[in-house]
Structure formats: C-alpha cells, structure tokens
Design a protein around this motif. Structure first.
Motif, PDB file in Angstrom:
ATOM      1  N   ALA A  61       0.835  -1.202   0.000  1.00  0.00           N
ATOM      2  CA  ALA A  61       0.000   0.000   0.000  1.00  0.00           C
ATOM      3  C   ALA A  61       0.871   1.253   0.000  1.00  0.00           C
ATOM      4  N   LYS A  62       0.414   2.264  -0.708  1.00  0.00           N
ATOM      5  CA  LYS A  62       1.089   3.561  -0.683  1.00  0.00           C
ATOM      6  C   LYS A  62       0.053   4.654  -0.473  1.00  0.00           C
ATOM      7  N   LEU A  63       0.556   5.785   0.070  1.00  0.00           N
ATOM      8  CA  LEU A  63      -0.328   6.936   0.263  1.00  0.00           C
ATOM      9  C   LEU A  63      -0.351   7.783  -0.997  1.00  0.00           C
ATOM     10  N   LEU A  64      -1.520   8.339  -1.285  1.00  0.00           N
ATOM     11  CA  LEU A  64      -1.653   9.285  -2.395  1.00  0.00           C
ATOM     12  C   LEU A  64      -1.943  10.666  -1.806  1.00  0.00           C
ATOM     13  N   ALA A  65      -0.969  11.560  -1.928  1.00  0.00           N
ATOM     14  CA  ALA A  65      -1.196  12.951  -1.500  1.00  0.00           C
ATOM     15  C   ALA A  65      -1.451  13.760  -2.769  1.00  0.00           C
ATOM     16  N   GLY A  66      -0.539  14.661  -3.136  1.00  0.00           N
ATOM     17  CA  GLY A  66      -0.754  15.447  -4.356  1.00  0.00           C
ATOM     18  C   GLY A  66      -0.607  14.617  -5.624  1.00  0.00           C
ATOM     19  N   GLY A  67       0.199  13.563  -5.526  1.00  0.00           N
ATOM     20  CA  GLY A  67       0.327  12.628  -6.643  1.00  0.00           C
ATOM     21  C   GLY A  67       1.204  13.097  -7.788  1.00  0.00           C
ATOM     22  N   LEU A 127      -5.412  10.492   0.511  1.00  0.00           N
ATOM     23  CA  LEU A 127      -5.517  11.430   1.645  1.00  0.00           C
ATOM     24  C   LEU A 127      -6.274  12.700   1.280  1.00  0.00           C
ATOM     25  N   ASN A 128      -6.607  12.842   0.004  1.00  0.00           N
ATOM     26  CA  ASN A 128      -7.090  14.151  -0.470  1.00  0.00           C
ATOM     27  C   ASN A 128      -8.493  14.524  -0.008  1.00  0.00           C
ATOM     28  N   PHE A 129      -9.233  13.534   0.519  1.00  0.00           N
ATOM     29  CA  PHE A 129     -10.603  13.847   0.938  1.00  0.00           C
ATOM     30  C   PHE A 129     -10.704  14.069   2.450  1.00  0.00           C
ATOM     31  N   ILE A 130      -9.556  14.109   3.117  1.00  0.00           N
ATOM     32  CA  ILE A 130      -9.559  14.347   4.570  1.00  0.00           C
ATOM     33  C   ILE A 130      -9.596  15.856   4.801  1.00  0.00           C
ATOM     34  N   ARG A 151      -1.552  21.051  -7.067  1.00  0.00           N
ATOM     35  CA  ARG A 151      -1.816  19.699  -6.552  1.00  0.00           C
ATOM     36  C   ARG A 151      -0.788  19.259  -5.518  1.00  0.00           C
ATOM     37  N   GLY A 152       0.479  19.500  -5.779  1.00  0.00           N
ATOM     38  CA  GLY A 152       1.565  18.964  -4.951  1.00  0.00           C
ATOM     39  C   GLY A 152       1.506  19.519  -3.535  1.00  0.00           C
ATOM     40  N   THR A 153       1.923  18.702  -2.567  1.00  0.00           N
ATOM     41  CA  THR A 153       1.830  19.084  -1.163  1.00  0.00           C
ATOM     42  C   THR A 153       3.203  19.092  -0.492  1.00  0.00           C
TER      43      THR A 153
END
Lengths: 297, 162
Positions: free
Chosen positions: A28-34, A54-57, A108-110
């Motif tokens: 599993a990996k996290l998707l932030a800005g992607g 994570l983008n819908f938190i 997009r990027g975080t």
C-alpha cells in the motif's frame, strides 16, 4: 499510459489512513498530491497494489502561526503556501513554494508529500534544512516529532515507518536580522532543477553571525555544507570569504552526470548558485527587498 | 496483480453538467473526459506531467488531468475547453487566441487557454512576468510563444472590459 491496477481506499482521517497502511501492508502507498507518484506509477516504476487517498480528509491543509513558528498541514498545496501572507514571513519558504515546477503542479503537490517522497531533486528539503524544521509523523502508536535533518535518510528514504505518515511540518520563523534565499537553476519550469542552493544568513551589521547553506540535486539527499558555513560565520563578505564558501560547496557536492549536465558542470554551477544566494540572502537580512528564486537556463 | 478491482462510484460536474460514473481506480481524469464523456478537446501530449496539453480546471485550479486519477475528481467541478464557449459564442480567451494567431497546430491550445482562464480569474491585469509564469507549465512547439503571449494580453483587456 495506464498504471498497474490497484485497489483504491479513501481515508476519512489521518488516523484511518495509518490504520489502512498497517492493515494493507507493504503493497500500500499513500496518495497525496500525486505529482511524483502518479507519473512513477504510469511509467510502472512504482506498482502499489493499494492506494490510500488522503485528499478527501478535511483539516489537513492549513498554515498557522504559533510560538514563533509556522505549522503547515501535510496536505497544504505548494500554491497555497505561495499565496499565503503568513508563509511570506519566511521569504525563502515563499520562494520555494512559488517556484516549484509550474502552476498546475503547485495546485496539486503538497509539502508533506514532497518531504515524504524524499526525491533527491525535490525543493522543500533543501530549503527547510536551512531553517529549524520539524516533521510530525503520525503512526498507529501516536505521533512523534522528527527534526528534518534526521527525517531524510537517503534518496527516496525517510525515517517514516511503513505505517506512518507526515501529519504536519513545523518551521521556526528566523529572528530579525536573518534573511534567506533559494536559487534553483532549471532548464524549464516543469522539470526538476539541475542544481539548487539555499542560504539563510543572520547578520550583525556587515558581519555574518550565522549561516546555513544547503545544496540540492547534487547528491542522494540535500547536502548541508558545514565548511561553507564556517567560511562565512564571524566574517564580513569579502571576495575571499565568498570564494571559500563557493569552493566548499563545489567540494561537498556529489552530483551524477545525466541529461541535465555533467558532474563537473553541476559542481561548478552549484558554487555559483551559492554565491548568488549569499548575496541575495545578505541583502534580505538587512531588510532589503530582493526578487530571486528559480532561474531558467 | 489484484484479481478483481472494485470500481468506484463518483459524481462530478463537467462544464456544468452533472455525471454519475463507475470508474476503475487507475483511470486517469483525462481518459475519463476523453473516453467516457467524449470530450476530446482535452489533449494528451507527453503523458508525463511535463507539457500541460491536458490542463483542465478543477474547482477553478489548473491541473494536469493526466496526473490525476478520475476518482480524485469525485465531487469536483471540472472545466474543459468545451465549456469555455457559451451559447455559440466564443469565450474572450478563445477569441483572443484566434485574433492574435496564438496557435498553429492547436494541440497545446486547449491547455493554454485553461491556464489563461485560471490566471485571468484571479488577476485581470497580469504583468508580463505573471503571464509568463502562468503558462510556464504549457509547452508549445509551433508558435515560439510570442503570439500566445499577445493573445493572453488581449484576452485580459477583453475580460477586464467585459
């Protein structure tokens, strides 16, 4: 181009995200800005079986001032930082955010994603290493604070455990009389820099009281150049002192030859970037306005 | 490879029109627009987050639709080049690109016009430097950018006067 098929999980909170990571395991990996992960997945350099989005938190994108420092929510986009009056209290942070890639990527990027990615060519770690920066890491057993210098371990490798994520980035606001500059040299906006240099100086009149000098894109991680800092500390900026700092930077750089330039070229370039950044930072430390950050070939 | 991949239900608005769709997680936003919604004005250029041909607005922010999964646009409002025109009348940005010869082959043009749309929504008197920065993520291989630059200046004049 299609990435390999993956299962999609939408986290409702950061705590739920780490629980998902823990349950789903290494696949599993996290998707932030992607903006790094999705291109890597499309090229099939990264092939996670599960993505935790994570983008819908809510409540993960913020910039707050507290106790002389700024706190950035992990999902705060580069564009939000670039447009923030609070973030502009640390000019080098504003410059970094405003110069990363292009408008679309900055939207997009975080900041948390960039640090957790630990790309050797990323901008944030270089800039934030010149400041007192701490990374808040949330895991299944709670939250811990890791100084940035101990957070980035190697190329694409951080102190994060598999089931941990970056929840917040905390940066101390430099004292009055301190000024910084970040100069990244790029061939065009969307690409990573060929080399970059971040300099934060604290001045007492013409004498440098303290200096932090960090190089980017010329090693597996951002490189803090202690010898260059020593060359400036306690001195006024004579040609000799600046030359010593440049030479120390070139010596500390450990670049790879690639399509952006030969190792020799990058070593020379990074010295020149350090010189320019010292000049800009020293003006800013005196309260003068200087516009400089990313420059294009 | 996981054996069966669950599709995800999403709702989004594209050019003001609501859609409910079941999408495979790996489907990119640009592919949803082009293949599921038949909105082929959004182009795939480099497919590697460089060229900006696939730029659309998501909730008013320019994004590269080749670098987002469609599931991430759940609940969002998307504007593509097809949504610029109103009642058969070209949007001032479209008219300006035509009038200033801001395109040749046209491949990059939809993306450039949407980057322009984000710029002008926030700043109707952009400086030369702000214009250049706003389109730094859009690559054009025909024009040399000068006429694109003029088109954006012209569009700013029209939008401001409107």
């Amino acid at each position: 181009m299609y990435p390999r098929a993956f299962h999609y999980h939408r986290a409702g909170s950061l705590t739920e995200a780490v629980t998902m990571l823990s349950q789903l395991g290494d696949d599993a990996k996290l998707l932030a800005g992607g903006q790094s992960l999705i291109p890597l997945m499309k090229l099939r350099f990264a092939n996670p079986g599960h993505l935790v989005d994570l983008n819908f938190i809510s409540g993960t994108s913020y910039i707050q001032e507290e106790d002389g420092g700024l706190r950035f929510g992990a999902l705060t986009r580069h564009a939000e930082i670039a447009d923030s009056a609070l973030a502009a209290k640390i000019p080098i942070v504003h410059d970094c955010a405003a110069g990363i890639a292009d408008v679309q990527v900055r939207n997009r990027g975080t900041i948390g994603g960039s640090l957790a990615e630990a790309d050797p060519s990323g901008d944030w770690a270089v800039v934030l290493m010149t400041l007192a920066t701490e990374v808040r890491c949330l895991g299944t057993n709670g939250e811990r604070t890791v100084p940035l210098a101990g957070f980035v371990k190697d190329a694409y490798t951080t102190a994060l455990a598999h089931d941990e994520l970056v929840s917040e980035v905390r940066v101390k606001i430099p004292a009055k009389g301190s000024g910084g500059a970040y100069i990244a040299f790029k061939r065009s906006a969307p690409v990573y820099p060929t080399a970059s240099a971040a300099v934060q100086l604290t001045m007492d009149g013409d004498v440098c009281k303290d200096a932090a000098i960090v190089l980017g894109c010329v090693g597996l991680t951002a490189i803090k150049v202690t010898d260059a800092e020593v060359a400036l500390r306690g001195h006024s900026f004579t040609d000799k002192a600046i030359k010593a700092a440049m030479e120390a930077a070139s010596a500390a750089a450990d670049p790879q030859s690639d399509m952006r330039g030969s190792a020799d070229y990058k070593r020379t370039l990074v010295g020149a970037l350090v010189k320019r950044a010292i000049e800009a930072a020293s003006h800013r430390a005196r309260g003068e306005q200087v516009e400089v950050s990313h420059i294009y070939a | 490879m996981p054996e069966t991949i669950e599709k995800v239900a999403i709702r989004l608005k594209v050019n003001g029109k609501p859609h409910s769709l079941q999408v495979e997680p790996r489907k990119l936003l640009v592919e949803l627009l082009r293949e599921d919604l038949d909105l082929t004005g959004t182009h795939v250029g480099c497919d590697t987050t460089y060229c900006g041909a696939c730029t659309v607005l998501m909730n008013g922010a320019a994004v590269k639709s080749c670098t987002m999964f469609a599931v991430q646009a759940d609940g969002a409002e998307i504007l593509t080049v097809e949504g610029l025109e109103k009642d058969g009348k070209l949007h001032p940005i479209q008219a300006a690109f035509g009038d200033s010869y801001g395109l040749q082959c046209g491949y990059c043009t939809p993306g450039l016009m949407l980057s322009t749309a984000q710029l002008l929504a926030n700043n109707q008197q952009p400086s030369d430097a702000q214009i250049r920065k706003a389109i730094a993520g859009n690559t054009c291989r025909c024009t040399g950018y000068q006429n694109i630059f003029k088109a954006i200046q012209r569009a700013a004049q029209t939008v401001k006067g409107a």
